[in-house]
Design a protein around this motif. Structure first.
Motif, PDB file in Angstrom:
ATOM      1  N   ALA A  91      22.650 111.441  22.848  1.00  0.00           N
ATOM      2  CA  ALA A  91      21.910 112.521  22.198  1.00  0.00           C
ATOM      3  C   ALA A  91      20.555 112.722  22.865  1.00  0.00           C
ATOM      4  N   LEU A  92      19.916 111.630  23.227  1.00  0.00           N
ATOM      5  CA  LEU A  92      18.636 111.714  23.922  1.00  0.00           C
ATOM      6  C   LEU A  92      18.777 112.420  25.259  1.00  0.00           C
ATOM      7  N   LEU A  93      19.793 112.050  26.026  1.00  0.00           N
ATOM      8  CA  LEU A  93      19.997 112.661  27.341  1.00  0.00           C
ATOM      9  C   LEU A  93      20.343 114.145  27.229  1.00  0.00           C
ATOM     10  N   ARG A  94      21.119 114.520  26.205  1.00  0.00           N
ATOM     11  CA  ARG A  94      21.414 115.939  25.998  1.00  0.00           C
ATOM     12  C   ARG A  94      20.136 116.723  25.682  1.00  0.00           C
ATOM     13  N   ALA A  95      19.243 116.105  24.938  1.00  0.00           N
ATOM     14  CA  ALA A  95      18.000 116.780  24.555  1.00  0.00           C
ATOM     15  C   ALA A  95      17.040 116.942  25.717  1.00  0.00           C
ATOM     16  N   MET A  96      17.209 116.110  26.734  1.00  0.00           N
ATOM     17  CA  MET A  96      16.318 116.205  27.897  1.00  0.00           C
ATOM     18  C   MET A  96      16.731 117.391  28.704  1.00  0.00           C
TER      19      MET A  96
END
Length: 96
Positions: A91-96
């Motif tokens: 989820a963090l990587l998608r948000a980046m």
């Protein structure tokens, strides 16, 4: 030079495998330049295994990082400890 279909090349590769000959010997016996035989073999066998998407599906459910990981983007670093939830990281990587 003979033009061969993909099926003909794949048949030749199978015949080579069963022949017990080196690739060079087999290619020469069939009137094929050994380097071209090798090129076509790499090309066609790689194509057979390629699903043309360029991506693989990951299913990180219930997975955690087994080792620490360091993420860098430009001049920002984020160090994640072992045990970090993989879904959270995704989820963090998608948000980046």
């Amino acid at each position: 030079m003979n033009r061969r279909t993909t099926e003909q090349w794949l048949t030749l590769f199978e015949q080579h495998k069963a022949s017990g000959l080196t690739q060079t010997e087999f290619a020469k016996q069939h009137g094929i330049e050994p380097s071209y035989f090798s090129y076509r073999k790499r090309q066609l066998l790689a194509w057979q295994h390629d699903d043309n998407t360029g991506f693989i599906e990951l299913t990180p459910q219930g997975m955690v990082l087994s080792e620490p990981i360091l993420l860098r983007k430009r001049d920002v670093e984020l160090q994640l400890p072992a045990g970090t939830d993989a879904l959270w990281l995704a989820a963090l990587l998608r948000a980046m």
